[in-house]
Design an enzyme around this catalytic site. Sequence first.
Site, PDB file in Angstrom:
ATOM      1  N   TYR A  53      -0.151   5.184   0.682  1.00  0.00           N
ATOM      2  CA  TYR A  53      -0.369   6.270   1.662  1.00  0.00           C
ATOM      3  C   TYR A  53      -0.447   5.721   3.082  1.00  0.00           C
ATOM      4  O   TYR A  53      -1.313   4.901   3.390  1.00  0.00           O
ATOM      5  CB  TYR A  53      -1.646   7.040   1.335  1.00  0.00           C
ATOM      6  CG  TYR A  53      -1.640   7.606  -0.073  1.00  0.00           C
ATOM      7  CD1 TYR A  53      -0.733   8.603  -0.433  1.00  0.00           C
ATOM      8  CD2 TYR A  53      -2.513   7.124  -1.037  1.00  0.00           C
ATOM      9  CE1 TYR A  53      -0.709   9.112  -1.723  1.00  0.00           C
ATOM     10  CE2 TYR A  53      -2.501   7.638  -2.330  1.00  0.00           C
ATOM     11  CZ  TYR A  53      -1.599   8.626  -2.668  1.00  0.00           C
ATOM     12  OH  TYR A  53      -1.582   9.122  -3.947  1.00  0.00           O
ATOM     13  N   ASN A  67      -5.082   3.026  -3.891  1.00  0.00           N
ATOM     14  CA  ASN A  67      -6.293   3.751  -4.267  1.00  0.00           C
ATOM     15  C   ASN A  67      -5.961   4.989  -5.097  1.00  0.00           C
ATOM     16  O   ASN A  67      -6.822   5.501  -5.824  1.00  0.00           O
ATOM     17  CB  ASN A  67      -7.030   4.226  -3.007  1.00  0.00           C
ATOM     18  CG  ASN A  67      -7.950   3.164  -2.421  1.00  0.00           C
ATOM     19  OD1 ASN A  67      -8.305   2.187  -3.080  1.00  0.00           O
ATOM     20  ND2 ASN A  67      -8.354   3.369  -1.168  1.00  0.00           N
ATOM     21  N   ASP A  98       0.857  -1.180   0.000  1.00  0.00           N
ATOM     22  CA  ASP A  98       0.000   0.000   0.000  1.00  0.00           C
ATOM     23  C   ASP A  98       0.904   1.245   0.000  1.00  0.00           C
ATOM     24  O   ASP A  98       2.058   1.181   0.452  1.00  0.00           O
ATOM     25  CB  ASP A  98      -0.879  -0.023   1.257  1.00  0.00           C
ATOM     26  CG  ASP A  98      -1.658   1.261   1.434  1.00  0.00           C
ATOM     27  OD1 ASP A  98      -2.357   1.663   0.484  1.00  0.00           O
ATOM     28  OD2 ASP A  98      -1.556   1.878   2.513  1.00  0.00           O
ATOM     29  N   ARG A 100      -9.011  12.621   6.320  1.00  0.00           N
ATOM     30  CA  ARG A 100      -8.654  11.228   6.014  1.00  0.00           C
ATOM     31  C   ARG A 100      -9.871  10.301   6.173  1.00  0.00           C
ATOM     32  O   ARG A 100     -10.119   9.434   5.350  1.00  0.00           O
ATOM     33  CB  ARG A 100      -7.518  10.768   6.925  1.00  0.00           C
ATOM     34  CG  ARG A 100      -7.119   9.303   6.816  1.00  0.00           C
ATOM     35  CD  ARG A 100      -6.502   8.957   5.479  1.00  0.00           C
ATOM     36  NE  ARG A 100      -5.977   7.586   5.447  1.00  0.00           N
ATOM     37  CZ  ARG A 100      -5.685   6.929   4.340  1.00  0.00           C
ATOM     38  NH1 ARG A 100      -5.840   7.495   3.153  1.00  0.00           N
ATOM     39  NH2 ARG A 100      -5.211   5.712   4.379  1.00  0.00           N
TER      40      ARG A 100
END
Lengths: 212, 212
Positions: free
Chosen positions: A10, A115, A8, A39
């Site tokens: 971030y 994402n 991943d 967030r």
Amino acid sequence: MPTAFVFDAYGTLFDLHSVQQRCEGFWPGKSLQLSQLWRAKQLEYTWQRSLMRRYAPFSRVTRQALQYACEALGLALDESRSQALMEQYSRLALFPDVREALARLKGHKLAILTNGSPDMIDPLVAHSGLSFDAVLSVDPLKAYKPAPEVYQFAVDRLGVAPEQVSFVSSNCWDALGAKSFGFEVNWISRGGAPLDRLGLRPDRILKGLFEL
Amino acid sequence: MPTAFVFDAYGTLFDLHSVQQRCEGFWPGKSLQLSQLWRAKQLEYTWQRSLMRRYAPFSRVTRQALQYACEALGLALDESRSQALMEQYSRLALFPDVREALARLKGHKLAILTNGSPDMIDPLVAHSGLSFDAVLSVDPLKAYKPAPEVYQFAVDRLGVAPEQVSFVSSNCWDALGAKSFGFEVNWISRGGAPLDRLGLRPDRILKGLFEL
């Protein structure tokens, strides 16, 4: 032994702290509350849009979550501040243990699965100077994590079987989505948050990438 | 004019405040923080499980979210407290304007469409003494709001067209999910929260059901 390590981006490789610092400059004393709400909404919108089948790229979702968070907290947001914060997202610092951890994994396929839309993740990876076998955005799928097709996409693009992949994320729900799909998973729990109760457990809970 | 009014349950017809009061009895001074985190995780888990295709009934999701929230806040939770709080969910008070609003809509089909599993929503509706043409849980679909199949389910079960339905929810993302599906929607914004930025707008933003 896994053939590929899939990360991943971030919060796992890249530290969002500098975005918060920029917020602090704009809205002194409010940056912690703002960055937490921003967030939270950013993630909510990815899940809600995926379920509604109204995908929008992560760059738009991120801007919209910022608008919501600023309105909720009564903070004035204009286009130039929004732009400045989005630019900060393309210049995030790596966590201190990333370069060494990746160097030690040399010989394996190394990939990012994020994402983040290409307009966000491509300049960020370029800025870091890191190199990967693949930098995979969910964008062509029009669905966000933790939908299984996202993890399937990594398998397809890397040409490996799910059981050959070791997945690494600091987002517990992302790690558990990857586990649900069939990856071996490492949950990076830097802050010691509780395990999410989603009926699954990660294979390993690590304090940082240095433990990989 | 709409033929049917379809209502969300928790937070729209039923006030969750008494659950928070019960929390205050168990953990004095912590109930606001706990109930906010509990609710946030409860919703997150519905979205994440839907996307992971790992549906679990809302009663289990709600208990698991409570476990997470208590651990995150360092609050001791045992089976008897968990049970007591879940029982409170079956005895929630109606918001003060519900009975009159429903009485004024007599002649229309009236339904509930809820994430709540039958083990939670059926005793709650019975306790309220209200009567509806249908009390619809997402449970047989194994997916949560705002997936379009949830809103389709109401259409199928009520035997009406989407454009004949007026949908009512205090959860903005739920209202917008219903809008995305094709309902006319009323977002009940009792607290004046910002509109969620999901690329859609509700048809009406109301301060309470009395404005319906």
